[in-house]
Design a protein around this motif. Structure first.
Motif, PDB file in Angstrom:
ATOM      1  N   ARG A 193       0.868  -1.182   0.000  1.00 54.82           N
ATOM      2  CA  ARG A 193       0.000   0.000   0.000  1.00 54.82           C
ATOM      3  C   ARG A 193       0.901   1.227   0.000  1.00 54.82           C
ATOM      4  N   ALA A 194       0.535   2.229  -0.796  1.00 52.28           N
ATOM      5  CA  ALA A 194       1.375   3.426  -0.832  1.00 52.28           C
ATOM      6  C   ALA A 194       0.539   4.661  -1.086  1.00 52.28           C
ATOM      7  N   ALA A 195       0.892   5.729  -0.368  1.00 52.00           N
ATOM      8  CA  ALA A 195       0.381   7.056  -0.692  1.00 52.00           C
ATOM      9  C   ALA A 195       1.563   7.794  -1.315  1.00 52.00           C
ATOM     10  N   ILE A 196       1.439   8.109  -2.590  1.00 51.42           N
ATOM     11  CA  ILE A 196       2.565   8.717  -3.313  1.00 51.42           C
ATOM     12  C   ILE A 196       2.380  10.232  -3.322  1.00 51.42           C
ATOM     13  N   GLY A 197       3.240  10.917  -2.585  1.00 53.68           N
ATOM     14  CA  GLY A 197       3.202  12.380  -2.566  1.00 53.68           C
ATOM     15  C   GLY A 197       3.994  12.915  -3.747  1.00 53.68           C
ATOM     16  N   LYS A 198       3.280  13.486  -4.713  1.00 53.96           N
ATOM     17  CA  LYS A 198       3.965  14.058  -5.892  1.00 53.96           C
ATOM     18  C   LYS A 198       4.456  15.458  -5.530  1.00 53.96           C
ATOM     19  N   ILE A 199       5.692  15.717  -5.872  1.00 60.22           N
ATOM     20  CA  ILE A 199       6.291  17.001  -5.498  1.00 60.22           C
ATOM     21  C   ILE A 199       5.552  18.160  -6.175  1.00 60.22           C
ATOM     22  N   VAL A 200       5.388  19.227  -5.404  1.00 59.38           N
ATOM     23  CA  VAL A 200       4.899  20.483  -5.975  1.00 59.38           C
ATOM     24  C   VAL A 200       5.845  21.572  -5.482  1.00 59.38           C
ATOM     25  N   MET A 201       6.267  22.431  -6.401  1.00 59.94           N
ATOM     26  CA  MET A 201       7.234  23.473  -6.041  1.00 59.94           C
ATOM     27  C   MET A 201       7.194  24.577  -7.086  1.00 59.94           C
ATOM     28  N   ASP A 202       7.670  25.761  -6.712  1.00 63.91           N
ATOM     29  CA  ASP A 202       7.850  26.797  -7.727  1.00 63.91           C
ATOM     30  C   ASP A 202       9.036  27.707  -7.415  1.00 63.91           C
ATOM     31  N   GLN A 203       9.863  27.275  -6.441  1.00 71.55           N
ATOM     32  CA  GLN A 203      11.071  28.061  -6.128  1.00 71.55           C
ATOM     33  C   GLN A 203      12.240  27.110  -5.894  1.00 71.55           C
ATOM     34  N   PRO A 204      13.424  27.390  -6.474  1.00 72.43           N
ATOM     35  CA  PRO A 204      14.554  26.467  -6.304  1.00 72.43           C
ATOM     36  C   PRO A 204      15.351  26.701  -5.027  1.00 72.43           C
ATOM     37  N   SER A 205      14.751  27.400  -4.052  1.00 72.56           N
ATOM     38  CA  SER A 205      15.505  27.711  -2.831  1.00 72.56           C
ATOM     39  C   SER A 205      15.223  26.673  -1.742  1.00 72.56           C
ATOM     40  N   TYR A 206      16.052  26.720  -0.693  1.00 75.78           N
ATOM     41  CA  TYR A 206      15.872  25.836   0.460  1.00 75.78           C
ATOM     42  C   TYR A 206      15.819  26.713   1.690  1.00 75.78           C
ATOM     43  N   GLY A 207      14.660  26.817   2.320  1.00 73.18           N
ATOM     44  CA  GLY A 207      14.488  27.780   3.414  1.00 73.18           C
ATOM     45  C   GLY A 207      14.779  29.177   2.889  1.00 73.18           C
ATOM     46  N   LYS A 208      15.738  29.851   3.506  1.00 72.56           N
ATOM     47  CA  LYS A 208      16.085  31.195   3.045  1.00 72.56           C
ATOM     48  C   LYS A 208      17.303  31.195   2.117  1.00 72.56           C
ATOM     49  N   VAL A 209      17.836  29.991   1.787  1.00 68.51           N
ATOM     50  CA  VAL A 209      18.990  29.911   0.878  1.00 68.51           C
ATOM     51  C   VAL A 209      18.453  29.908  -0.550  1.00 68.51           C
ATOM     52  N   GLN A 210      18.767  30.949  -1.304  1.00 69.95           N
ATOM     53  CA  GLN A 210      18.209  31.119  -2.644  1.00 69.95           C
ATOM     54  C   GLN A 210      18.912  30.225  -3.673  1.00 69.95           C
ATOM     55  N   SER A 211      18.202  29.851  -4.716  1.00 73.07           N
ATOM     56  CA  SER A 211      18.740  29.126  -5.883  1.00 73.07           C
ATOM     57  C   SER A 211      19.663  27.983  -5.480  1.00 73.07           C
ATOM     58  N   PHE A 212      19.230  27.213  -4.514  1.00 74.45           N
ATOM     59  CA  PHE A 212      20.092  26.182  -3.940  1.00 74.45           C
ATOM     60  C   PHE A 212      19.886  24.837  -4.628  1.00 74.45           C
ATOM     61  N   MET A 213      18.743  24.664  -5.242  1.00 78.02           N
ATOM     62  CA  MET A 213      18.387  23.345  -5.733  1.00 78.02           C
ATOM     63  C   MET A 213      19.110  23.008  -7.034  1.00 78.02           C
ATOM     64  N   HIS A 214      19.441  21.716  -7.195  1.00 80.80           N
ATOM     65  CA  HIS A 214      20.061  21.264  -8.443  1.00 80.80           C
ATOM     66  C   HIS A 214      19.091  21.491  -9.602  1.00 80.80           C
ATOM     67  N   PRO A 215      19.597  22.047 -10.739  1.00 85.08           N
ATOM     68  CA  PRO A 215      18.681  22.372 -11.843  1.00 85.08           C
ATOM     69  C   PRO A 215      17.888  21.161 -12.359  1.00 85.08           C
ATOM     70  N   GLY A 216      18.461  19.978 -12.190  1.00 85.71           N
ATOM     71  CA  GLY A 216      17.768  18.777 -12.662  1.00 85.71           C
ATOM     72  C   GLY A 216      16.495  18.466 -11.894  1.00 85.71           C
ATOM     73  N   LEU A 217      16.313  19.115 -10.745  1.00 92.98           N
ATOM     74  CA  LEU A 217      15.132  18.818  -9.921  1.00 92.98           C
ATOM     75  C   LEU A 217      14.083  19.928  -9.945  1.00 92.98           C
ATOM     76  N   VAL A 218      14.445  21.051 -10.597  1.00 95.54           N
ATOM     77  CA  VAL A 218      13.556  22.208 -10.533  1.00 95.54           C
ATOM     78  C   VAL A 218      12.309  21.979 -11.399  1.00 95.54           C
ATOM     79  N   GLU A 219      11.147  22.216 -10.799  1.00 93.40           N
ATOM     80  CA  GLU A 219       9.884  22.141 -11.546  1.00 93.40           C
ATOM     81  C   GLU A 219       9.155  23.468 -11.350  1.00 93.40           C
TER      82      GLU A 219
END
Ligand SMILES: [Zn+2]
Length: 460
Positions: A144-170
């Motif tokens: 049994r699984a509940a699959i949480g699909k990612i939702v995002m619109d900013q590549p930052s982490y907390g207050k660190v801007q543009s931190f996310m790897h470009p391959g993961l940005v949606e």
């Protein structure tokens, strides 16, 4: 079938433990649970599976899992959290193909089944891991699984801007659209075993307006929501920058708390947060090993439980744990609570057993279907082989399992009435093929990410 001659931990409202017990399965459902003789007489025509000397208990529920990280186990040990995330985990995840995502999910499901987990919540499935491939593998696994699909619109982490790897940005619009499309396609698949949830990124990765939209859509469709919250102290600083007292209050302000919401970690929460969570029916997912390894803190489990919050248990991911073995983490959850509260009595074995089973099923919205072994409930259970030095003697099976067992002691797994593992052989997935596939892939992921990962001591 009748599973006979076991010690049965029922998790029923009286929390009865049945010695010389038997459980009869009829299709997907538990037909009866009771003393062996009575069950054998009542269901004389059924095939008997002998469980002499074994413990039979509800399947474990892991309420915070990253399936894509199974293949990244050990890729980022002994690093600070920002290096762990920014220099390793996200780089590798951002270099995945959809085939890698599927291979990692298969590996993860295999490991979970082999350690007694029958249901779980996937926290944040990114588009690039291939939702269809992951959902297909999970349907096949029988879990049994509940699959949480990612939702995002900013590549930052907390207050660190543009931190996310470009391959993961949606982007926001696409990640919402694809979540709803996945919900249309996969929710209810596998005879109802699969759910599709929203898995929005942490505050900082999602604009307040997008959180509002997620809350609205989730309520309209009756979808679950899971979010990392108050994992790190900086979540509070982010909440303050948005004019809120705490990270829990921040997401409450955007309509995201409620009985279909699971907050992962909750380390940096306080009494006012717990009150809000209890009032709104919001569930907590406690991740003791992950929090310890990344040194983010020890979650206030005792306080949350005392405030009436439903607290469940979880393993998190391959680079932060580094296993998906819930039984190992049951012990850690209790021991860390003792350290945190400076008291050995705060989160006893019975509470840990509830967190790992029935509390998890409530968090998944399945409390009326699974989590305890009672007639009429779905047949999701595991059989643990107690014939081992580290489980002998077993004064109390709850203590033996919570504090001394490991996932490797799980012998048999039944989910939705179907035999998924027998004598440690998984019957729904091809273990040899999955391991070979992963061994052929993981180095290529690191190469695409420009990383060299291996022993830090000289290799000769
Ligand atoms: Zn996580």
């Amino acid at each position: 079938m009748i599973f006979d001659n076991a010690t049965i931990i029922t998790m029923n409202p009286q929390r009865e433990i049945i010695l010389n017990g038997a459980l009869a399965v009829d299709g997907r459902t538990i037909a009866a649970v009771g003393k062996s003789r009575a069950i054998r007489e009542r269901f004389a025509e059924k095939k008997v599976v002998d469980c002499s000397g074994d413990v039979l208990m509800p399947g474990l529920v892991d309420t915070h899992v990253h399936t894509a990280q199974a293949m990244l186990r050990g890729c980022a040990d002994d690093l600070s959290l920002l290096d762990w995330l920014g220099k390793r985990v996200w780089v590798l995840q951002g270099s995945y193909t959809a085939e890698d995502g599927r291979a990692s999910a298969a590996l993860c499901a295999l490991e979970m089944i082999k350690s007694g987990t029958t249901a779980f919540i996937e926290a944040m499935l990114a588009e690039r891991y291939g939702i269809d491939g992951v959902a297909e593998v999970l349907v096949q696994s029988g879990m049994r699984a509940a699959i949480g699909k990612i939702v995002m619109d900013q590549p930052s982490y907390g207050k660190v801007q543009s931190f996310m790897h470009p391959g993961l940005v949606e982007d926001g619009e696409t990640s919402i659209r694809n979540t709803l499309a996945a919900h249309d396609r996969w929710d209810g698949a596998g005879d109802g075993r699969i759910q599709i949830w929203f898995g929005p990124r942490t505050p900082g990765g999602v604009t307040p307006a997008l959180y509002d939209e997620i809350g609205k859509l989730a309520r309209e469709r009756g979808m679950g929501i899971t979010i990392h919250n108050s994992e790190v102290r900086d979540d509070q600083a982010y909440a303050a920058s948005q004019g809120c007292r705490s990270a829990v209050e921040f997401i409450h302000a955007h309509g995201l708390l409620g009985p279909r919401t699971v907050l992962a970690h909750c380390v940096w929460t306080d009494e006012e947060d717990w009150k809000l969570m209890a009032e709104t029916g919001t569930h907590a997912s406690h991740n003791p090993a992950s929090n310890a390894k990344t040194a983010t803190g020890i979650a206030p489990v005792e306080g949350m439980l005392a405030a009436g919050v439903n607290v469940s248990l979880a393993c998190d991911g391959g680079p932060s744990n580094n296993t998906y073995d819930m039984i190992r983490d049951m012990r850690l959850a209790s021991y860390l609570a003792c350290l945190r509260e400076n008291s050995p009595i705060v989160v006893p074995a019975e509470t840990i057993m509830e967190m790992a089973t029935i509390n998890g099923t409530k968090a998944m919205g399945l409390g009326d279907q699974i989590g305890s072994l009672e007639a009429g409930k779905r047949a999701d259970f595991i059989v643990i082989n107690m014939d081992a030095p580290h489980l002998t003697p077993a004064w109390d099976p709850i203590s033996a399992i919570a504090y001394a067992a490991t996932g490797a002691d799980v012998d048999t797994v039944v989910i939705d009435g179907k035999l998924v593992m027998r004598h440690r052989q998984v019957l729904t997935l091809d273990e040899g093929a999955i391991l070979a596939d992963v061994r052929g892939r993981y180095r290529a992921v690191a190469e695409r990410g420009g990383l060299q990962i291996g022993p830090r001591w000289p290799v000769v």
